[in-house]
Write an enzyme that holds these catalytic residues in place. Sequence first.
Site, PDB file in Angstrom:
ATOM      1  N   PHE A  40       9.233   5.976   4.009  1.00  0.00           N
ATOM      2  CA  PHE A  40       8.199   5.580   4.977  1.00  0.00           C
ATOM      3  C   PHE A  40       8.494   4.210   5.599  1.00  0.00           C
ATOM      4  O   PHE A  40       8.722   4.090   6.810  1.00  0.00           O
ATOM      5  CB  PHE A  40       6.831   5.614   4.261  1.00  0.00           C
ATOM      6  N   LEU A  78      14.721  -1.415  -0.650  1.00  0.00           N
ATOM      7  CA  LEU A  78      13.415  -0.749  -0.647  1.00  0.00           C
ATOM      8  C   LEU A  78      13.380   0.485  -1.551  1.00  0.00           C
ATOM      9  O   LEU A  78      12.298   1.020  -1.813  1.00  0.00           O
ATOM     10  CB  LEU A  78      13.043  -0.305   0.788  1.00  0.00           C
ATOM     11  N   TYR A 110       5.127   1.105 -13.413  1.00  0.00           N
ATOM     12  CA  TYR A 110       5.555   0.771 -12.045  1.00  0.00           C
ATOM     13  C   TYR A 110       5.445  -0.740 -11.811  1.00  0.00           C
ATOM     14  O   TYR A 110       6.412  -1.390 -11.382  1.00  0.00           O
ATOM     15  CB  TYR A 110       4.701   1.544 -11.035  1.00  0.00           C
ATOM     16  N   VAL A 162      -5.434   7.676   0.570  1.00  0.00           N
ATOM     17  CA  VAL A 162      -6.879   7.758   0.794  1.00  0.00           C
ATOM     18  C   VAL A 162      -7.172   7.856   2.296  1.00  0.00           C
ATOM     19  O   VAL A 162      -8.106   8.554   2.707  1.00  0.00           O
ATOM     20  CB  VAL A 162      -7.591   6.544   0.134  1.00  0.00           C
TER      21      VAL A 162
HETATM   22  N1  NAD Z   1       3.840   2.031   0.648  1.00  0.00           N
HETATM   23  C1  NAD Z   1       3.219   1.000   0.082  1.00  0.00           C
HETATM   24  O1  NAD Z   1       2.020   0.769   0.318  1.00  0.00           O
HETATM   25  C2  NAD Z   1       3.960   0.057  -0.851  1.00  0.00           C
HETATM   26  C3  NAD Z   1       3.238  -0.939  -1.507  1.00  0.00           C
HETATM   27  C4  NAD Z   1       3.915  -1.804  -2.386  1.00  0.00           C
HETATM   28  C5  NAD Z   1       5.284  -1.687  -2.547  1.00  0.00           C
HETATM   29  N2  NAD Z   1       5.950  -0.686  -1.902  1.00  0.00           N
HETATM   30  C6  NAD Z   1       7.407  -0.615  -2.104  1.00  0.00           C
HETATM   31  O2  NAD Z   1       8.043  -0.502  -0.831  1.00  0.00           O
HETATM   32  C7  NAD Z   1       9.225   0.299  -0.962  1.00  0.00           C
HETATM   33  C8  NAD Z   1       9.194   1.444   0.047  1.00  0.00           C
HETATM   34  O3  NAD Z   1       8.043   2.238  -0.226  1.00  0.00           O
HETATM   35  P1  NAD Z   1       7.655   3.509   0.668  1.00  0.00           P
HETATM   36  O4  NAD Z   1       6.180   3.556   0.747  1.00  0.00           O
HETATM   37  O5  NAD Z   1       8.457   3.517   1.916  1.00  0.00           O
HETATM   38  O6  NAD Z   1       8.116   4.670  -0.335  1.00  0.00           O
HETATM   39  P2  NAD Z   1       8.971   5.989  -0.024  1.00  0.00           P
HETATM   40  O7  NAD Z   1       8.889   6.833  -1.262  1.00  0.00           O
HETATM   41  O8  NAD Z   1       8.565   6.585   1.266  1.00  0.00           O
HETATM   42  O9  NAD Z   1      10.430   5.389   0.129  1.00  0.00           O
HETATM   43  C9  NAD Z   1      11.297   5.131  -0.966  1.00  0.00           C
HETATM   44  C10 NAD Z   1      12.671   5.620  -0.560  1.00  0.00           C
HETATM   45  O10 NAD Z   1      13.573   5.337  -1.648  1.00  0.00           O
HETATM   46  C11 NAD Z   1      14.344   6.506  -1.917  1.00  0.00           C
HETATM   47  N3  NAD Z   1      14.703   6.453  -3.333  1.00  0.00           N
HETATM   48  C12 NAD Z   1      13.906   6.659  -4.405  1.00  0.00           C
HETATM   49  N4  NAD Z   1      14.601   6.527  -5.539  1.00  0.00           N
HETATM   50  C13 NAD Z   1      15.879   6.217  -5.180  1.00  0.00           C
HETATM   51  C14 NAD Z   1      17.076   5.969  -5.906  1.00  0.00           C
HETATM   52  N5  NAD Z   1      17.097   6.016  -7.254  1.00  0.00           N
HETATM   53  N6  NAD Z   1      18.205   5.676  -5.214  1.00  0.00           N
HETATM   54  C15 NAD Z   1      18.194   5.646  -3.857  1.00  0.00           C
HETATM   55  N7  NAD Z   1      17.094   5.902  -3.119  1.00  0.00           N
HETATM   56  C16 NAD Z   1      15.950   6.174  -3.772  1.00  0.00           C
HETATM   57  C17 NAD Z   1      13.438   7.674  -1.561  1.00  0.00           C
HETATM   58  O11 NAD Z   1      14.139   8.886  -1.301  1.00  0.00           O
HETATM   59  C18 NAD Z   1      12.734   7.125  -0.322  1.00  0.00           C
HETATM   60  O12 NAD Z   1      13.474   7.396   0.847  1.00  0.00           O
HETATM   61  C19 NAD Z   1       9.270   0.750  -2.414  1.00  0.00           C
HETATM   62  O13 NAD Z   1      10.098  -0.143  -3.131  1.00  0.00           O
HETATM   63  C20 NAD Z   1       7.833   0.608  -2.882  1.00  0.00           C
HETATM   64  O14 NAD Z   1       7.758   0.442  -4.280  1.00  0.00           O
HETATM   65  C21 NAD Z   1       5.335   0.197  -1.062  1.00  0.00           C
END
Ligand code: NAD
Length: 320
Positions: A12, A77, A147, A191
């Site tokens: 995302f 990310l 997490y 949500v």
């Molecule tokens: N979305 C939020 O509100 C939010 C809030 C706090 C932190 N984050 C952090 O931001 C980052 C991006 O989140 P997002 O919402 O885009 O999540 P997402 O799940 O859409 O994106 C994560 C991406 O990482 C890839 N991935 C997962 N495990 C992997 C691995 N072992 N090796 C390589 N690629 C891998 C997935 O295929 C995916 O494309 C993450 O680190 C998440 O923890 C997101």
Amino acid sequence: MQTFLVTGGCGFIGTHLVASLLADGHGVAVLDDLSTGRREALDPRAALVAGDVASPPDIAAAIAAAGADRLAGIFHLAAIASVPRCLADPARSRAVNADGTRNVLAAACRPGERSVPVVFASSAAVYGDAGTAPARESRPPAPISPYGADKLSGEHHAASAARRGGGRATALRFFNVYGPGQDPSSPYSGVISIFADRLRAGRAVPLHGDGGQQRDFVYVADVVAHLRAAMARAAATPRAGFDVFNVCTGRAVTLAGLLAALARVLGRSPSVEPLPPRPGDIRVSIGDPAAAAEALGLRAATQLTDGLARLLAPGALSAK
Ligand SMILES: NC(=O)c1ccc[n+]([C@@H]2O[C@H](COP(=O)([O-])OP(=O)(O)OC[C@H]3O[C@@H](n4cnc5c(N)ncnc54)[C@H](O)[C@@H]3O)[C@@H](O)[C@H]2O)c1
């Protein structure tokens, strides 16, 4: 033009970051295991290495695809971005979210060699359920899930690698990120999708507890702006070290308030299906954006109703 590696670039937030880098003429390589990300969501101008951040050879392959000599920085990310999935498989949470971050930093910060800056997606989950005032970065972390604990461990690995290897690492603690392309089942912003679907269908909206739970919803374009500003700052800072900043608005939105805002954007009048409070639900999760504003020179400026309108525009909420 510069070249960057984006881990998790098919997810995302990653797809928005990649689009922003490409739009400015930069080269991008992506390392993603496609566990939640989608190959089709990635701009074909980015070079995709399908691989795992838990595997150092996969990281080396992605750096080679970017061009080791050209690489200007790594946006890290990739993660299992889900509290429930990390609870269900804490060993994998540790392997990806903590050890994967250690691996990325080990590849970026190399004593005696050229180090590249790393900007790393951490999370508000490191604070846990720690009070009602907006969290400052100085608040002692108190994660309540694997997490959150593994994101905090990732921060420690980033800090130690930067100090040891002479590099620069920045952890950004994202709060609840929302925007077009988000996963409708995301625990951070799902949500919004659930409320919107029910409102559109003219059905009652499920609300756990009294609806007074407070969240800090930050629009994805603002998150991308923080990622890029943090990278620019790291590149311009010659000394080695580690920084951590919240990425948030500082504005509390209750779930009841979110429902009212969505109803306004969609032109519907909401009815509520009251449900019991969810065990373990955090009551207040609000960040203080002052340190990021001071160091990075920007704030998450998008108003909630504007961000919701963009998210709810036809075709914007694509399911993963
Ligand atoms: N979305 C939020 O509100 C939010 C809030 C706090 C932190 N984050 C952090 O931001 C980052 C991006 O989140 P997002 O919402 O885009 O999540 P997402 O799940 O859409 O994106 C994560 C991406 O990482 C890839 N991935 C997962 N495990 C992997 C691995 N072992 N090796 C390589 N690629 C891998 C997935 O295929 C995916 O494309 C993450 O680190 C998440 O923890 C997101």
